[in-house]
Scaffold this motif. Structure first.
Motif, PDB file in Angstrom:
ATOM      1  N   GLY A  24       0.797  -1.216   0.000  1.00 25.30           N
ATOM      2  CA  GLY A  24       0.000   0.000   0.000  1.00 25.30           C
ATOM      3  C   GLY A  24       0.829   1.264   0.000  1.00 25.30           C
ATOM      4  N   TRP A  25       2.134   1.170   0.330  1.00 27.72           N
ATOM      5  CA  TRP A  25       2.977   2.369   0.385  1.00 27.72           C
ATOM      6  C   TRP A  25       3.382   2.849  -1.005  1.00 27.72           C
ATOM      7  CZ3 TRP A  25       2.509   4.864   4.564  1.00 27.72           C
ATOM      8  CH2 TRP A  25       2.345   4.197   5.785  1.00 27.72           C
ATOM      9  N   GLY A  64      -6.113   4.656   1.113  1.00 27.40           N
ATOM     10  CA  GLY A  64      -6.631   3.762   0.088  1.00 27.40           C
ATOM     11  C   GLY A  64      -5.682   2.616  -0.201  1.00 27.40           C
ATOM     12  N   GLY A  65      -4.381   2.908  -0.271  1.00 26.31           N
ATOM     13  CA  GLY A  65      -3.399   1.861  -0.538  1.00 26.31           C
ATOM     14  C   GLY A  65      -3.286   0.867   0.591  1.00 26.31           C
ATOM     15  N   ASN A 123      -0.258  -3.235   4.571  1.00 27.09           N
ATOM     16  CA  ASN A 123       0.942  -2.586   5.100  1.00 27.09           C
ATOM     17  C   ASN A 123       2.134  -3.520   4.935  1.00 27.09           C
ATOM     18  OD1 ASN A 123       2.674  -0.871   6.473  1.00 27.09           O
ATOM     19  ND2 ASN A 123       1.984  -1.531   8.495  1.00 27.09           N
ATOM     20  N   HIS A 124       2.626  -3.641   3.697  1.00 26.82           N
ATOM     21  CA  HIS A 124       3.729  -4.547   3.389  1.00 26.82           C
ATOM     22  C   HIS A 124       5.000  -3.755   3.101  1.00 26.82           C
ATOM     23  CE1 HIS A 124       0.668  -7.566   3.264  1.00 26.82           C
ATOM     24  NE2 HIS A 124       0.060  -7.023   2.211  1.00 26.82           N
ATOM     25  N   PRO A 125       6.169  -4.392   3.174  1.00 20.66           N
ATOM     26  CA  PRO A 125       7.420  -3.700   2.837  1.00 20.66           C
ATOM     27  C   PRO A 125       7.423  -3.194   1.396  1.00 20.66           C
ATOM     28  CG  PRO A 125       7.862  -5.730   4.023  1.00 20.66           C
ATOM     29  CD  PRO A 125       6.402  -5.752   3.694  1.00 20.66           C
ATOM     30  N   SER A 136      11.318  -1.679   5.233  1.00 19.77           N
ATOM     31  CA  SER A 136      10.281  -2.135   6.142  1.00 19.77           C
ATOM     32  C   SER A 136       9.088  -1.185   6.092  1.00 19.77           C
ATOM     33  CB  SER A 136      10.824  -2.219   7.566  1.00 19.77           C
ATOM     34  OG  SER A 136      11.140  -0.913   8.043  1.00 19.77           O
ATOM     35  N   SER A 137       7.962  -1.634   6.612  1.00 17.37           N
ATOM     36  CA  SER A 137       6.758  -0.809   6.574  1.00 17.37           C
ATOM     37  C   SER A 137       6.969   0.523   7.291  1.00 17.37           C
ATOM     38  CB  SER A 137       5.587  -1.571   7.207  1.00 17.37           C
ATOM     39  OG  SER A 137       5.329  -2.763   6.511  1.00 17.37           O
ATOM     40  N   GLY A 138       7.623   0.490   8.460  1.00 16.76           N
ATOM     41  CA  GLY A 138       7.867   1.722   9.199  1.00 16.76           C
ATOM     42  C   GLY A 138       8.810   2.658   8.459  1.00 16.76           C
TER      43      GLY A 138
END
Length: 453
Positions: A74-75, A150-151, A157-159, A169-171
Protein backbone atom coordinates in the motif's frame (compact mmCIF):
# COMPACT_ATOMS: atom_id res chain seq x y z
CA UNK A 1 -22.98 89.01 26.58
CA UNK A 2 -21.49 85.78 27.76
CA UNK A 3 -19.49 83.68 25.31
CA UNK A 4 -19.82 79.95 25.48
CA UNK A 5 -17.24 77.51 24.19
CA UNK A 6 -18.47 74.64 22.09
CA UNK A 7 -17.40 71.25 23.37
CA UNK A 8 -14.56 69.65 21.47
CA UNK A 9 -15.64 67.09 18.91
CA UNK A 10 -14.01 63.75 19.74
CA UNK A 11 -11.65 62.46 17.06
CA UNK A 12 -12.47 58.92 16.02
CA UNK A 13 -9.42 56.97 14.92
CA UNK A 14 -10.02 54.08 12.53
CA UNK A 15 -8.37 50.98 13.91
CA UNK A 16 -7.26 48.41 11.31
CA UNK A 17 -8.81 44.99 11.53
CA UNK A 18 -6.46 42.42 13.08
CA UNK A 19 -4.66 39.92 10.86
CA UNK A 20 -6.44 37.05 12.60
CA UNK A 21 -9.90 38.44 11.83
CA UNK A 22 -8.87 39.26 8.27
CA UNK A 23 -7.47 35.76 7.83
CA UNK A 24 -10.69 34.14 9.06
CA UNK A 25 -12.72 36.38 6.76
CA UNK A 26 -10.59 35.52 3.71
CA UNK A 27 -10.62 31.82 4.57
CA UNK A 28 -14.41 31.82 4.76
CA UNK A 29 -14.55 33.62 1.41
CA UNK A 30 -12.35 30.97 -0.18
CA UNK A 31 -14.09 27.87 1.15
CA UNK A 32 -17.50 29.33 0.32
CA UNK A 33 -16.64 29.14 -3.39
CA UNK A 34 -18.09 26.06 -5.04
CA UNK A 35 -14.93 25.30 -7.02
CA UNK A 36 -12.79 25.30 -3.86
CA UNK A 37 -15.24 22.98 -2.11
CA UNK A 38 -15.22 20.71 -5.14
CA UNK A 39 -11.41 20.62 -5.17
CA UNK A 40 -11.26 19.78 -1.46
CA UNK A 41 -13.77 16.98 -1.95
CA UNK A 42 -11.88 15.63 -4.97
CA UNK A 43 -8.49 15.69 -3.24
CA UNK A 44 -9.80 13.77 -0.25
CA UNK A 45 -11.77 11.14 -2.19
CA UNK A 46 -10.48 10.66 -5.76
CA UNK A 47 -6.98 9.32 -4.86
CA UNK A 48 -8.47 6.53 -2.74
CA UNK A 49 -10.95 5.66 -5.49
CA UNK A 50 -8.08 5.57 -8.00
CA UNK A 51 -6.05 3.23 -5.82
CA UNK A 52 -9.00 0.90 -5.32
CA UNK A 53 -9.62 0.89 -9.08
CA UNK A 54 -5.99 0.02 -9.86
CA UNK A 55 -6.08 -2.82 -7.34
CA UNK A 56 -8.89 -4.41 -9.35
CA UNK A 57 -6.94 -4.25 -12.63
CA UNK A 58 -4.41 -6.71 -13.96
CA UNK A 59 -2.26 -3.94 -15.49
CA UNK A 60 -0.28 -1.42 -13.47
CA UNK A 61 0.95 2.14 -14.21
CA UNK A 62 4.55 0.95 -14.68
CA UNK A 63 5.49 4.20 -16.45
CA UNK A 64 5.07 5.98 -13.10
CA UNK A 65 7.68 5.60 -10.40
CA UNK A 66 6.70 2.78 -7.99
CA UNK A 67 3.66 1.98 -10.15
CA UNK A 68 4.85 -1.60 -10.67
CA UNK A 69 4.62 -2.24 -6.90
CA UNK A 70 1.01 -1.10 -6.37
CA UNK A 71 -0.19 -4.71 -6.09
CA UNK A 72 2.57 -5.57 -3.62
CA UNK A 73 2.29 -2.84 -0.97
CA UNK A 74 0.00 0.00 0.00
CA UNK A 75 2.98 2.37 0.38
CA UNK A 76 3.44 2.51 -3.39
CA UNK A 77 0.07 4.28 -3.85
CA UNK A 78 0.98 7.65 -2.24
CA UNK A 79 4.24 7.71 -4.22
CA UNK A 80 2.40 7.11 -7.50
CA UNK A 81 -0.02 9.88 -6.53
CA UNK A 82 2.89 12.17 -5.66
CA UNK A 83 4.37 11.67 -9.12
CA UNK A 84 1.04 12.61 -10.72
CA UNK A 85 0.47 15.51 -8.33
CA UNK A 86 3.86 17.08 -8.99
CA UNK A 87 3.29 16.95 -12.73
CA UNK A 88 -0.34 18.06 -12.97
CA UNK A 89 -2.41 18.36 -9.82
CA UNK A 90 -0.36 20.71 -7.63
CA UNK A 91 0.35 23.31 -10.37
CA UNK A 92 -3.37 23.40 -11.22
CA UNK A 93 -4.41 23.62 -7.57
CA UNK A 94 -2.08 26.54 -6.88
CA UNK A 95 -3.40 28.28 -10.00
CA UNK A 96 -7.02 27.99 -8.90
CA UNK A 97 -6.33 29.10 -5.31
CA UNK A 98 -3.34 31.46 -5.18
CA UNK A 99 -3.66 32.64 -8.78
CA UNK A 100 -7.16 33.99 -8.17
CA UNK A 101 -7.14 35.20 -4.57
CA UNK A 102 -6.39 38.84 -5.51
CA UNK A 103 -7.72 38.89 -9.07
CA UNK A 104 -11.22 37.98 -7.85
CA UNK A 105 -11.47 41.36 -6.10
CA UNK A 106 -10.60 43.09 -9.40
CA UNK A 107 -13.29 41.19 -11.25
CA UNK A 108 -15.92 41.97 -8.61
CA UNK A 109 -14.78 45.56 -8.05
CA UNK A 110 -14.70 45.13 -4.26
CA UNK A 111 -11.30 46.56 -3.40
CA UNK A 112 -12.70 49.86 -2.02
CA UNK A 113 -15.16 48.04 0.23
CA UNK A 114 -12.44 45.72 1.50
CA UNK A 115 -10.07 48.62 2.21
CA UNK A 116 -12.76 50.51 4.10
CA UNK A 117 -13.50 47.42 6.19
CA UNK A 118 -9.90 46.35 6.92
CA UNK A 119 -8.14 49.76 6.68
CA UNK A 120 -4.71 48.27 5.97
CA UNK A 121 -3.41 47.02 2.58
CA UNK A 122 -0.60 45.23 4.40
CA UNK A 123 -2.99 43.20 6.54
CA UNK A 124 -5.14 42.45 3.52
CA UNK A 125 -2.13 40.95 1.74
CA UNK A 126 -1.09 38.87 4.75
CA UNK A 127 -4.64 37.62 5.33
CA UNK A 128 -5.15 36.63 1.70
CA UNK A 129 -1.74 34.97 1.43
CA UNK A 130 -2.29 32.95 4.62
CA UNK A 131 -5.80 31.95 3.61
CA UNK A 132 -4.68 30.70 0.19
CA UNK A 133 -1.75 28.85 1.81
CA UNK A 134 -4.11 27.14 4.26
CA UNK A 135 -6.39 25.93 1.48
CA UNK A 136 -3.42 24.68 -0.57
CA UNK A 137 -2.06 22.74 2.42
CA UNK A 138 -5.52 21.22 2.95
CA UNK A 139 -5.60 20.08 -0.67
CA UNK A 140 -2.09 18.60 -0.52
CA UNK A 141 -2.90 16.80 2.72
CA UNK A 142 -6.00 15.34 1.08
CA UNK A 143 -3.99 13.91 -1.81
CA UNK A 144 -1.43 12.35 0.54
CA UNK A 145 -3.82 10.98 3.16
CA UNK A 146 -6.42 9.68 0.71
CA UNK A 147 -3.91 7.79 -1.44
CA UNK A 148 -2.13 6.38 1.62
CA UNK A 149 -5.29 5.18 3.35
CA UNK A 150 -6.63 3.76 0.09
CA UNK A 151 -3.40 1.86 -0.54
CA UNK A 152 -3.10 0.45 2.97
CA UNK A 153 -6.73 -0.64 3.15
CA UNK A 154 -6.72 -2.17 -0.33
CA UNK A 155 -3.28 -3.78 -0.58
CA UNK A 156 -1.92 -3.82 2.96
CA UNK A 157 0.94 -2.59 5.10
CA UNK A 158 3.73 -4.55 3.39
CA UNK A 159 7.42 -3.70 2.84
CA UNK A 160 8.30 -1.52 -0.16
CA UNK A 161 11.05 -2.20 -2.71
CA UNK A 162 13.31 0.85 -3.00
CA UNK A 163 14.80 2.28 -6.17
CA UNK A 164 18.02 0.34 -5.69
CA UNK A 165 16.18 -2.92 -5.09
CA UNK A 166 16.62 -3.06 -1.32
CA UNK A 167 13.58 -3.83 0.81
CA UNK A 168 12.20 -1.07 3.05
CA UNK A 169 10.28 -2.13 6.14
CA UNK A 170 6.76 -0.81 6.57
CA UNK A 171 7.87 1.72 9.20
CA UNK A 172 10.80 2.92 7.11
CA UNK A 173 8.60 3.18 4.02
CA UNK A 174 6.01 5.22 5.94
CA UNK A 175 8.65 7.67 7.16
CA UNK A 176 10.14 8.13 3.70
CA UNK A 177 6.72 8.60 2.10
CA UNK A 178 6.00 11.35 4.62
CA UNK A 179 9.33 13.04 3.90
CA UNK A 180 8.68 12.85 0.15
CA UNK A 181 5.34 14.65 0.50
CA UNK A 182 6.87 17.24 2.83
CA UNK A 183 9.64 17.87 0.29
CA UNK A 184 6.99 18.40 -2.40
CA UNK A 185 5.58 21.26 -0.34
CA UNK A 186 8.62 23.41 -1.20
CA UNK A 187 7.98 23.64 -4.98
CA UNK A 188 4.24 23.93 -4.21
CA UNK A 189 4.98 27.02 -2.11
CA UNK A 190 7.11 28.40 -4.95
CA UNK A 191 4.20 27.99 -7.38
CA UNK A 192 1.85 29.54 -4.81
CA UNK A 193 4.14 32.58 -4.56
CA UNK A 194 4.14 32.85 -8.34
CA UNK A 195 0.35 32.60 -8.24
CA UNK A 196 0.12 35.51 -5.79
CA UNK A 197 2.47 37.52 -7.98
CA UNK A 198 0.47 36.83 -11.11
CA UNK A 199 -2.85 37.51 -9.39
CA UNK A 200 -1.63 40.97 -8.36
CA UNK A 201 0.46 41.91 -11.38
CA UNK A 202 -1.98 40.82 -14.09
CA UNK A 203 -5.25 41.84 -12.44
CA UNK A 204 -8.35 40.51 -14.16
CA UNK A 205 -6.34 38.92 -16.96
CA UNK A 206 -6.77 35.12 -17.20
CA UNK A 207 -3.00 34.86 -17.46
CA UNK A 208 -2.72 35.58 -13.75
CA UNK A 209 -4.84 32.54 -13.01
CA UNK A 210 -2.85 30.34 -15.40
CA UNK A 211 0.62 31.60 -14.48
CA UNK A 212 1.59 28.87 -11.93
CA UNK A 213 0.47 26.11 -14.31
CA UNK A 214 2.34 27.69 -17.23
CA UNK A 215 5.50 28.09 -15.16
CA UNK A 216 5.23 24.44 -14.07
CA UNK A 217 4.88 23.30 -17.70
CA UNK A 218 7.93 25.34 -18.72
CA UNK A 219 9.94 23.77 -15.90
CA UNK A 220 8.80 20.28 -16.88
CA UNK A 221 9.88 20.87 -20.46
CA UNK A 222 13.23 22.17 -19.21
CA UNK A 223 13.71 18.97 -17.17
CA UNK A 224 13.23 16.91 -20.33
CA UNK A 225 15.86 18.84 -22.29
CA UNK A 226 19.57 17.90 -22.23
CA UNK A 227 20.44 20.69 -19.80
CA UNK A 228 23.31 20.67 -17.30
CA UNK A 229 22.51 19.44 -13.80
CA UNK A 230 23.15 22.92 -12.37
CA UNK A 231 20.36 24.37 -14.51
CA UNK A 232 17.94 21.61 -13.48
CA UNK A 233 18.63 22.14 -9.79
CA UNK A 234 18.18 25.91 -10.16
CA UNK A 235 14.53 25.42 -11.13
CA UNK A 236 12.05 24.85 -8.29
CA UNK A 237 10.25 22.13 -10.26
CA UNK A 238 13.18 19.74 -9.72
CA UNK A 239 12.00 19.21 -6.13
CA UNK A 240 8.91 17.48 -7.54
CA UNK A 241 11.12 14.64 -8.81
CA UNK A 242 14.24 14.67 -6.60
CA UNK A 243 12.37 12.99 -3.71
CA UNK A 244 13.17 9.65 -5.36
CA UNK A 245 16.61 9.87 -3.73
CA UNK A 246 14.92 9.11 -0.41
CA UNK A 247 14.25 5.55 -1.59
CA UNK A 248 17.85 4.48 -2.20
CA UNK A 249 20.47 3.21 0.21
CA UNK A 250 22.32 5.33 1.08
CA UNK A 251 19.82 8.10 0.51
CA UNK A 252 20.68 10.61 -2.22
CA UNK A 253 20.08 13.80 -0.25
CA UNK A 254 22.26 16.30 -2.10
CA UNK A 255 19.94 16.86 -5.10
CA UNK A 256 16.85 16.88 -2.87
CA UNK A 257 18.21 19.39 -0.36
CA UNK A 258 19.47 21.66 -3.14
CA UNK A 259 16.11 21.54 -4.93
CA UNK A 260 14.16 22.23 -1.73
CA UNK A 261 16.40 25.18 -0.85
CA UNK A 262 15.98 26.68 -4.32
CA UNK A 263 12.19 26.22 -4.14
CA UNK A 264 11.95 27.95 -0.77
CA UNK A 265 14.01 30.90 -1.98
CA UNK A 266 11.71 31.17 -5.01
CA UNK A 267 8.67 31.09 -2.72
CA UNK A 268 10.02 33.86 -0.49
CA UNK A 269 11.15 36.09 -3.37
CA UNK A 270 7.91 35.70 -5.36
CA UNK A 271 5.82 36.47 -2.28
CA UNK A 272 7.90 39.55 -1.42
CA UNK A 273 7.61 40.82 -5.00
CA UNK A 274 3.85 40.28 -4.87
CA UNK A 275 3.72 42.24 -1.60
CA UNK A 276 5.69 45.15 -3.10
CA UNK A 277 3.45 45.30 -6.16
CA UNK A 278 0.32 45.14 -4.04
CA UNK A 279 1.32 48.09 -1.87
CA UNK A 280 2.16 50.16 -4.96
CA UNK A 281 -1.05 49.54 -6.89
CA UNK A 282 -3.76 52.16 -7.45
CA UNK A 283 -6.92 51.12 -5.62
CA UNK A 284 -8.87 54.20 -6.74
CA UNK A 285 -8.83 53.23 -10.42
CA UNK A 286 -11.82 50.99 -11.12
CA UNK A 287 -10.44 50.19 -14.56
CA UNK A 288 -7.13 48.89 -13.16
CA UNK A 289 -6.05 45.82 -15.10
CA UNK A 290 -2.55 44.94 -14.01
CA UNK A 291 0.76 46.66 -13.44
CA UNK A 292 2.01 46.52 -17.02
CA UNK A 293 5.69 47.40 -17.23
CA UNK A 294 6.09 47.19 -13.47
CA UNK A 295 5.11 43.52 -13.60
CA UNK A 296 8.14 42.91 -15.82
CA UNK A 297 10.67 44.94 -13.85
CA UNK A 298 9.50 44.02 -10.35
CA UNK A 299 8.15 40.54 -11.06
CA UNK A 300 9.95 38.76 -13.88
CA UNK A 301 13.47 40.20 -13.82
CA UNK A 302 14.22 39.40 -10.12
CA UNK A 303 13.15 35.77 -10.62
CA UNK A 304 15.30 35.51 -13.74
CA UNK A 305 18.23 36.95 -11.80
CA UNK A 306 17.62 34.45 -8.99
CA UNK A 307 17.74 31.59 -11.50
CA UNK A 308 21.04 32.84 -12.91
CA UNK A 309 22.56 33.20 -9.43
CA UNK A 310 21.32 29.72 -8.45
CA UNK A 311 22.88 28.16 -11.55
CA UNK A 312 26.19 29.87 -10.82
CA UNK A 313 26.17 28.87 -7.14
CA UNK A 314 25.31 25.23 -7.82
CA UNK A 315 27.84 24.99 -10.66
CA UNK A 316 30.64 26.35 -8.47
CA UNK A 317 29.81 24.25 -5.41
CA UNK A 318 29.14 20.92 -7.14
CA UNK A 319 30.93 21.00 -10.52
CA UNK A 320 27.69 19.93 -12.18
CA UNK A 321 27.72 21.48 -15.65
CA UNK A 322 27.34 18.10 -17.38
CA UNK A 323 24.35 15.77 -17.66
CA UNK A 324 25.32 13.88 -14.50
CA UNK A 325 24.65 10.55 -16.28
CA UNK A 326 27.91 8.68 -16.88
CA UNK A 327 28.82 4.99 -17.41
CA UNK A 328 30.36 4.61 -13.96
CA UNK A 329 27.23 5.86 -12.21
CA UNK A 330 24.92 3.78 -14.40
CA UNK A 331 26.97 0.63 -13.82
CA UNK A 332 27.01 1.14 -10.07
CA UNK A 333 23.24 1.78 -9.89
CA UNK A 334 22.29 -1.17 -12.11
CA UNK A 335 24.62 -3.60 -10.31
CA UNK A 336 23.35 -2.53 -6.87
CA UNK A 337 19.68 -2.87 -7.84
CA UNK A 338 20.28 -6.24 -9.53
CA UNK A 339 22.04 -7.65 -6.48
CA UNK A 340 19.19 -6.69 -4.14
CA UNK A 341 16.51 -8.01 -6.50
CA UNK A 342 18.43 -11.23 -7.18
CA UNK A 343 18.23 -12.00 -3.48
CA UNK A 344 14.47 -11.37 -3.63
CA UNK A 345 14.15 -13.76 -6.56
CA UNK A 346 16.23 -16.34 -4.70
CA UNK A 347 13.85 -16.13 -1.77
CA UNK A 348 10.81 -16.51 -4.05
CA UNK A 349 12.29 -19.67 -5.61
CA UNK A 350 13.34 -21.06 -2.19
CA UNK A 351 16.96 -21.35 -3.21
CA UNK A 352 19.87 -21.19 -0.74
CA UNK A 353 20.24 -17.66 0.63
CA UNK A 354 23.05 -15.51 -0.70
CA UNK A 355 24.37 -12.08 0.26
CA UNK A 356 25.34 -9.13 -1.94
CA UNK A 357 28.95 -9.58 -0.88
CA UNK A 358 28.91 -13.20 -2.08
CA UNK A 359 27.32 -12.25 -5.39
CA UNK A 360 30.03 -9.65 -6.20
CA UNK A 361 27.73 -8.17 -8.82
CA UNK A 362 29.19 -5.92 -11.51
CA UNK A 363 27.77 -4.28 -14.62
CA UNK A 364 29.32 -3.18 -17.90
CA UNK A 365 27.20 -0.49 -19.57
CA UNK A 366 27.56 1.35 -22.86
CA UNK A 367 25.47 3.90 -24.72
CA UNK A 368 24.72 3.52 -28.43
CA UNK A 369 26.77 0.31 -28.58
CA UNK A 370 29.86 2.24 -27.51
CA UNK A 371 29.61 4.70 -30.38
CA UNK A 372 29.48 8.42 -29.71
CA UNK A 373 29.48 10.20 -26.37
CA UNK A 374 29.16 7.82 -23.43
CA UNK A 375 27.01 10.04 -21.24
CA UNK A 376 23.56 11.56 -21.08
CA UNK A 377 19.97 10.36 -21.07
CA UNK A 378 18.46 8.03 -23.67
CA UNK A 379 16.89 4.64 -24.28
CA UNK A 380 20.01 3.28 -26.00
CA UNK A 381 21.95 2.17 -22.94
CA UNK A 382 22.79 -1.54 -22.70
CA UNK A 383 24.19 -3.27 -19.64
CA UNK A 384 25.62 -6.76 -19.10
CA UNK A 385 25.36 -7.74 -15.46
CA UNK A 386 27.68 -10.40 -14.02
CA UNK A 387 27.49 -12.17 -10.66
CA UNK A 388 28.96 -15.17 -8.84
CA UNK A 389 27.24 -17.81 -6.76
CA UNK A 390 29.08 -19.58 -3.92
CA UNK A 391 30.38 -22.97 -5.05
CA UNK A 392 29.60 -22.30 -8.74
CA UNK A 393 32.58 -21.79 -11.05
CA UNK A 394 30.62 -20.30 -13.94
CA UNK A 395 29.90 -16.59 -13.79
CA UNK A 396 26.25 -15.70 -14.32
CA UNK A 397 25.37 -12.98 -16.83
CA UNK A 398 22.19 -11.13 -17.74
CA UNK A 399 21.49 -8.44 -20.32
CA UNK A 400 19.39 -5.32 -19.82
CA UNK A 401 18.22 -2.56 -22.10
CA UNK A 402 18.26 0.66 -20.09
CA UNK A 403 16.08 3.71 -20.67
CA UNK A 404 17.42 6.67 -18.65
CA UNK A 405 15.55 9.96 -18.37
CA UNK A 406 17.35 13.26 -17.92
CA UNK A 407 16.45 13.43 -14.21
CA UNK A 408 18.42 10.22 -13.55
CA UNK A 409 15.53 7.79 -13.31
CA UNK A 410 15.96 4.61 -15.38
CA UNK A 411 13.99 1.51 -16.25
CA UNK A 412 15.91 -1.71 -16.88
CA UNK A 413 14.20 -4.15 -19.24
CA UNK A 414 15.46 -7.73 -19.07
CA UNK A 415 16.75 -9.22 -22.33
CA UNK A 416 17.74 -12.70 -21.22
CA UNK A 417 18.51 -15.30 -20.23
CA UNK A 418 14.90 -16.35 -19.83
CA UNK A 419 15.52 -18.16 -16.56
CA UNK A 420 16.76 -14.92 -14.94
CA UNK A 421 15.04 -11.92 -16.48
CA UNK A 422 13.46 -12.97 -19.76
CA UNK A 423 9.92 -13.52 -18.49
CA UNK A 424 7.64 -11.48 -16.24
CA UNK A 425 6.43 -14.42 -14.13
CA UNK A 426 8.23 -16.96 -11.96
CA UNK A 427 6.91 -20.46 -11.30
CA UNK A 428 7.15 -20.93 -7.56
CA UNK A 429 5.96 -23.63 -5.21
CA UNK A 430 2.94 -21.48 -4.33
CA UNK A 431 2.06 -20.50 -7.91
CA UNK A 432 3.13 -17.87 -10.39
CA UNK A 433 4.69 -14.69 -8.96
CA UNK A 434 6.02 -11.49 -10.56
CA UNK A 435 9.68 -11.74 -11.52
CA UNK A 436 11.52 -8.86 -9.80
CA UNK A 437 14.41 -9.10 -12.29
CA UNK A 438 12.27 -8.85 -15.43
CA UNK A 439 11.93 -5.05 -15.25
CA UNK A 440 12.99 -2.72 -12.47
CA UNK A 441 13.32 0.98 -11.80
CA UNK A 442 16.44 2.68 -10.55
CA UNK A 443 18.00 6.05 -10.00
CA UNK A 444 21.34 7.57 -11.01
CA UNK A 445 22.48 10.24 -8.56
CA UNK A 446 23.18 13.26 -10.76
CA UNK A 447 25.48 14.88 -8.20
CA UNK A 448 27.27 11.68 -7.26
CA UNK A 449 30.87 10.96 -8.17
CA UNK A 450 31.54 8.78 -11.15
CA UNK A 451 33.10 5.37 -10.84
CA UNK A 452 34.48 2.92 -13.38
CA UNK A 453 33.60 -0.08 -11.27
Amino acid sequence: MTATLAPETPVITAVPVSVNRGYCFELVKLVSQWRIRLLVLACWIVPAVFVVGVSQQSTLPVDTLFGRWMHATGWAAPLVMLGFAGTWALPLLTSVVAGDVFASEDRLGTWRHLLVAVRSPRRIFVAKALASLSVILLLVAGLAVSSTVGGLLTVGNHPLVGLDGHLLSSGDAAWRVLLAWVAALAPTLALAGIGLLGSIALGRSPMGLLLPALVAIVMQVAQMLPLPVAVRLALPGFAFISWNGLFTSPTQLAPLLSAVAVSLVWAVLATVLAYVLFLRRDFTNLAYDGSGRRALTVGLLPLAALTALSVAAIAVSTSSMGSGIEPGKVQRSVATAFAHLYRMQTDQLHRPAVTEAQLRTTAACAKSAGKGAQEGAGNDWRCVVSWHLPGVAVTGTAIYQIDITSDGRFMADGDGPKEVNGYFLLRTSTGDAPNPLWQFDGNVELLGTSSKG
